[in-house]
Design an enzyme around this catalytic site. Structure first.
Site, short mmCIF file in Angstrom:
data_model
loop_
_atom_site.label_atom_id
_atom_site.label_comp_id
_atom_site.label_asym_id
_atom_site.label_seq_id
_atom_site.Cartn_x
_atom_site.Cartn_y
_atom_site.Cartn_z
N SER A 1 -10.40 0.13 6.84
CA SER A 1 -9.78 0.13 5.51
C SER A 1 -9.08 -1.15 5.09
CB SER A 1 -8.77 1.28 5.41
OG SER A 1 -9.44 2.46 5.13
N SER B 1 -9.95 2.25 2.49
CA SER B 1 -9.03 2.94 1.62
C SER B 1 -8.02 2.04 0.90
CB SER B 1 -8.23 3.96 2.44
OG SER B 1 -7.42 3.31 3.40
N LYS C 1 0.85 -1.19 0.00
CA LYS C 1 0.00 0.00 0.00
C LYS C 1 0.89 1.24 0.00
CE LYS C 1 -3.94 2.07 2.49
NZ LYS C 1 -4.91 1.92 3.61
N1 GLN Z 1 -13.55 4.72 5.69
C1 GLN Z 1 -12.97 5.21 6.89
C2 GLN Z 1 -12.58 6.66 6.71
O1 GLN Z 1 -12.83 7.18 5.68
C3 GLN Z 1 -11.82 4.37 7.32
C4 GLN Z 1 -10.58 4.67 6.59
C5 GLN Z 1 -9.43 3.84 7.10
O2 GLN Z 1 -9.61 2.86 7.81
N2 GLN Z 1 -8.24 4.26 6.73
O3 GLN Z 1 -12.03 7.26 7.58
#
Ligand code: GLN
Length: 491
Positions: free
Chosen positions: A183, A159, A79
């Site tokens: 995410s 994400s 990532k």
């Molecule tokens: N979807 C969540 C957010 O937008 C979690 C994102 C994440 O876990 N990095 O914050």
């Protein structure tokens, strides 16, 4: 050649050690698959083909000499939130589009120590803020899965959208991901993969670009529970460079996979039965419970009474920490500088940040700055911190009664690109089942359980007690055996 990309990581490990295949051919097979499919999927932001070839040939030498490590020759996606020394690391943001870190994150250093091959850096929502991978400055990622009878492009979740799309489409055997509020788990569910967010502190955050430091945790995504167990063992471990890293020995997670669930108490949080939940989500949840019951587990209703405050708490704490963490991108020390010729210092900050950050990141900085401001700190941030303690206590109480919890991972299957995009609140609701475990810091894993009516994967989430990933793996492995999920995306 292409069959090599279909192997599980565990199979590839065995065949590499038996010298039936070479790391070089395994890597070449993945590089060819990337060349064929990445232009549409956009799963990788940066490819490191030369580096991968050099690592693969070093892996072949180690295999020939009989001193292979746990991951020698295994091609992975990383990532693009993990700093990789000498390799551009963007966080999916224009503000870091040309940032080349002079150091390696601890998690990626651990993977390299164990012999892994890095194919490239995978796409993500900008600074890991999002649930769709639509907020990346490097363009959206397509989900390799399609609805039956439709060509509409779907989101891979976020994400960690690039990591999951790459692994689901056989463009990597596994990938690193990070999870702040879901995410790892939500994108794994959207792409039919397994993914685990370990206990907060299990993996070092050193060298992972910070979003919300008290919530961020690294973990793997892969096509099987075993492959996740193999990857997590390499990624995890105490690191003096991260003051929140836990000084705990890393268990052999693979050894826990065969334990079974006989006699385990599995909790069903009644508050997760949210009114209006999609019936196909409720149905797969019931099925998961029936599988565990049939394997000898006891199913027990438990209460997590503060669940309803989970999203509100998260969407105060995470932006608050983000607004503070992202203050460092000022056009002076890191990344982009985009100023007008006559700008003073404030002008330089303003232009750089307005042009460098996308709108979701700007929204989070605004919310975070507001909830931390002198006049509103007590009303929002302090209250959220109190709720955080109550939510964490709910889990402590639940784990006094049960060994693990079973819930759905996400309230829907993958949605189409463009859906929910004009409504941030609808997007934030994706995290309703994943955020509480993040707030409490406990480990949670998503595994693919079934296809829905449209032929899209649905995930189940196993939540465990702090530092008890082994029980999470044992339950996940039992569910995986019962589900027999063998579907793969048409691409
Ligand atoms: N979807 C969540 C957010 O937008 C979690 C994102 C994440 O876990 N990095 O914050």
């Amino acid at each position: 050649m292409t069959d090599l990309t279909d192997l599980t990581l565990a199979d590839a490990r065995a065949r590499l050690r038996a010298r039936e295949i070479s790391a070089t051919e395994l890597t070449e097979a993945h590089l060819s698959a990337i060349a064929a499919h990445n232009p549409r999927l956009n799963a990788y932001i940066t490819l490191t083909a030369d580096l991968a070839r050099a690592q693969a040939s070093a892996a072949d030498a180690a295999l020939a000499a009989g001193n292979a490590g746990p991951l020698t020759g295994i091609p992975l996606g990383i990532k693009d939130l993990f700093c990789t020394k000498g390799v551009r690391t963007t966080a999916g943001s224009r503000i870091l589009a040309d940032f080349v870190p002079p150091y390696e994150s601890t998690v990626t250093a651990n993977l390299l120590r164990d012999g892994a091959v890095f194919l490239g850096k995978t796409n993500l929502d900008e600074f890991a803020m999002g649930s769709s991978n639509m907020t990346s400055a490097f363009g959206p990622v397509e989900n390799p899965w399609l609805r039956r009878g439709s060509n509409a492009a779907l989101v891979p979740g976020g994400s960690s959208g690039g990591s999951v799309a790459a692994v689901a489409a056989r463009l990597a055997m596994g990938a690193t991901a990070t999870d702040t509020g879901g995410s790892i788990r939500q994108p794994a569910a959207f792409c039919g993969l397994a993914g685990i967010k370990p206990t907060y502190g299990r993996c070092s955050r050193f060298g992972i670009i910070a979003f919300a430091s008290s919530l961020d945790q690294a973990g793997p995504v892969a096509r099987t529970v075993q492959d996740c167990a193999i990857l997590l063992r390499s990624m995890a471990g105490f690191d003096p460079k991260d003051s929140t890293s836990a000084d705990q020995t890393v268990p052999d997670f693979e050894a826990a996979l065969g334990r079974g669930v006989r006699g385990l108490r599995i909790g069903v949080p009644t508050e997760y039965r949210v009114p209006g939940t999609n019936p196909e989500i409720t149905a797969i949840w019931e099925k998961g419970l029936a599988w565990l019951l049939a394997e000898g587990a006891d199913i027990i209703d438990v209460s997590l009474p503060h669940t309803k405050y989970g999203l509100a708490t998260y969407y105060i704490i995470a932006p608050a920490e983000a607004s503070s963490n992202l203050a460092r991108y000022d056009g002076v020390r890191f990344g982009l500088r985009d100023a007008e010729p006559n700008d003073d210092l404030i002008g330089l900050y303003e232009h750089t940040r307005a042009r460098g950050f996308g709108s979701e990141v700007q929204r989070r900085i605004l919310i975070g700055t507001y909830v931390l401001s002198a006049g509103y700190y007590d009303a929002y941030y302090l209250k959220a911190q109190k709720l955080r303690a109550l939510i964490a206590r709910d889990f402590t109480n639940a784990f006094a009664q049960v060994d693990a919890l079973l819930t759905p991972t996400a309230p829907t299957a993958a949605f189409a690109m463009g859906e929910k995009m004009d409504d941030p609140i609808a997007m934030y609701l994706n995290d309703v089942f994943t955020v509480p475990a993040s707030i409490a810091g406990v480990p949670a894993m998503s595994i693919p359980a079934a296809l829905n009516q449209d032929g899209l994967p649905l995930g189940l989430q196993v939540i465990g007690n702090s530092f008890d990933e082994e029980t999470v793996f044992a339950v996940a492995a039992a569910l995986e055996r019962a589900a027999g999920f063998a579907a793969r995306p048409g691409q």
